[in-house]
Design a protein around this motif. Structure first.
Motif, PDB file in Angstrom:
ATOM      1  N   ARG B 112       0.861  -1.198   0.030  1.00 40.31           N
ATOM      2  CA  ARG B 112       0.194  -0.036  -0.130  1.00 40.31           C
ATOM      3  C   ARG B 112       0.965   1.110   0.065  1.00 40.31           C
ATOM      4  O   ARG B 112       1.827   1.208   0.729  1.00 40.31           O
ATOM      5  CB  ARG B 112      -0.933  -0.065   1.205  1.00 40.31           C
ATOM      6  CG  ARG B 112      -2.114   0.901   1.262  1.00 40.31           C
ATOM      7  CD  ARG B 112      -3.132   0.642   0.647  1.00 40.31           C
ATOM      8  NE  ARG B 112      -4.197   1.465   0.641  1.00 40.31           N
ATOM      9  CZ  ARG B 112      -5.274   1.692   1.475  1.00 40.31           C
ATOM     10  NH1 ARG B 112      -5.353   0.548   2.324  1.00 40.31           N
ATOM     11  NH2 ARG B 112      -6.116   2.514   1.286  1.00 40.31           N
ATOM     12  N   SER B 114       2.378   4.612   1.010  1.00 39.92           N
ATOM     13  CA  SER B 114       2.727   5.084   2.392  1.00 39.92           C
ATOM     14  C   SER B 114       1.602   6.204   2.762  1.00 39.92           C
ATOM     15  O   SER B 114       1.343   6.262   3.780  1.00 39.92           O
ATOM     16  CB  SER B 114       3.962   5.632   2.587  1.00 39.92           C
ATOM     17  OG  SER B 114       4.348   6.500   1.629  1.00 39.92           O
ATOM     18  N   LEU B 116      -1.506   6.130   1.971  1.00 39.00           N
ATOM     19  CA  LEU B 116      -2.658   5.555   1.883  1.00 39.00           C
ATOM     20  C   LEU B 116      -3.599   6.233   0.856  1.00 39.00           C
ATOM     21  O   LEU B 116      -4.847   6.003   0.611  1.00 39.00           O
ATOM     22  CB  LEU B 116      -3.702   5.868   2.989  1.00 39.00           C
ATOM     23  CG  LEU B 116      -3.159   4.915   4.174  1.00 39.00           C
ATOM     24  CD1 LEU B 116      -3.918   5.362   5.630  1.00 39.00           C
ATOM     25  CD2 LEU B 116      -3.678   3.572   4.180  1.00 39.00           C
ATOM     26  N   ASN B 155       4.145   0.773  -3.345  1.00 38.81           N
ATOM     27  CA  ASN B 155       5.293   0.979  -2.446  1.00 38.81           C
ATOM     28  C   ASN B 155       6.272  -0.139  -2.401  1.00 38.81           C
ATOM     29  O   ASN B 155       5.747  -1.378  -1.861  1.00 38.81           O
ATOM     30  CB  ASN B 155       4.613   1.143  -1.214  1.00 38.81           C
ATOM     31  CG  ASN B 155       5.575   1.551  -0.109  1.00 38.81           C
ATOM     32  OD1 ASN B 155       6.706   1.435  -0.099  1.00 38.81           O
ATOM     33  ND2 ASN B 155       4.983   2.042   1.143  1.00 38.81           N
TER      34      ASN B 155
END
Lengths: 82, 237
Positions: B112, B114, B116, B155
């Protein structure tokens, strides 16, 4: 029989979702929360009567598909080992 | 832009339920080679001999379980892994990169972002000094490319040993660098600013940015066409 697989992020792997939840909990007054890590649970209903064999097969499933062992750990519970 | 010498180059693009950049990639490759790539459905267990397989971007199988996890176990990916094992070239873009890490063809994993947030914008890449690879052979180390990203899980993560190994072997192909007008250099928190990596023989590359979305001045950049055409040329020679 039912097997329960719990999948969690390995230590050291960033969990931005967990961090956002921790921050929200803090905002809601749960200031005692230090850290949150989000995992997932997978319930498997399996045609199998032997718990040991079931455990072995589910471990294979975890290694093959259910978890990515680069970033995740898994644990297996067998629901009715009676 | 079409390079007539590339017309004999055979390219296949895998298609999964939820792929949405397969057609864009087909258009990009066809513009560059004058030959339409084959679109290969995920249930196919066999792959005709090709010079390059492209695993396109999108949301294969709805990103269920983990991004790319289900696609990585589909019949066509076994054939793609056989192709790679014979030294065949494979390019994975965005979800395709996620699929390649899930198969183990490339190390690490895409987690994911970083921040969000889904990251959808132009980024600037710097070509790294790499091991010999068709994907970087036509580029010079330090060359910058403006190519857009569009992802929620871009990521790049790998353990420190793997990151050092990638660095030492020249397997890091592209890094995010400052210079894009649209935001910070690294759009997702990727370790070492990694945007793209190579396999240990240089024949497989995964990258998060979408070269097929930067093939015309109307896209804001043609650097994706540069990357693709240089790769295709290197595969011809």
């Amino acid at each position: 029989m039912q097997a329960i697989v719990n999948i969690s992020l390995k230590e050291g792997v960033l969990d931005p979702q967990g961090r956002a939840i921790a921050r929200s909990l803090g905002d809601l007054g749960f200031s005692e929360v230090n850290d949150v890590r989000v995992g997932k649970q997978i319930l498997l209903d399996v045609d199998e009567t032997d718990p040991a064999r079931l455990r072995q097969r589910v471990a294979r499933m975890c290694e093959t598909l259910l978890s990515n062992t680069v970033i995740e750990d898994y644990s297996i519970d067998i629901a009715d080992e009676t | 832009m079409t390079l007539s010498s590339l017309v004999s180059l055979r390219v296949a693009i895998t298609v999964f339920p939820g792929s949405n950049c397969d057609r864009d990639m087909m258009v990009a490759v066809e513009r560059l080679t004058n030959r339409r790539p084959a679109l290969v459905w995920h249930k196919e267990a066999n792959l005709e001999p090709v010079d390059l397989v492209i695993v396109p971007g999108g949301f294969s199988f709805g990103d269920y379980l983990r991004c790319g996890a289900l696609a990585a176990r589909s019949p066509i990916m076994s054939a793609v892994m056989d192709h790679a094992a014979r030294g065949g070239a494979v390019l994975g873009v965005c979800n395709g990169f996620q699929v390649l890490t899930e198969t183990g063809m490339l190390p690490g994993v895409l987690i994911r972002n970083s921040g969000l947030r889904f990251s959808c914008r132009m980024v600037r890449l710097e070509t790294a000094e790499t091991m010999p690879s068709p994907f970087t052979a036509g580029l010079t180390a330090g060359q910058s490319l403006d190519i857009p990203v569009a992802h929620n899980e871009g990521n790049y993560f790998a353990d420190e040993d793997t990151l050092y190994r990638l660095q030492d072997n020249g397997q890091i192909a592209f890094r995010y660098v400052a210079g894009s007008a649209e935001g910070p250099a690294n759009p997702n928190g990727a370790a070492r600013d990694i945007a793209g990596i190579l396999s240990n023989n240089g024949r497989v590359m995964g990258m998060m940015p979408h070269p097929e979305r930067a093939i015309s001045p109307l896209h804001g950049s043609s650097d994706g066409a540069t990357l693709l055409s240089k790769s295709l040329e290197a595969l011809m020679s």
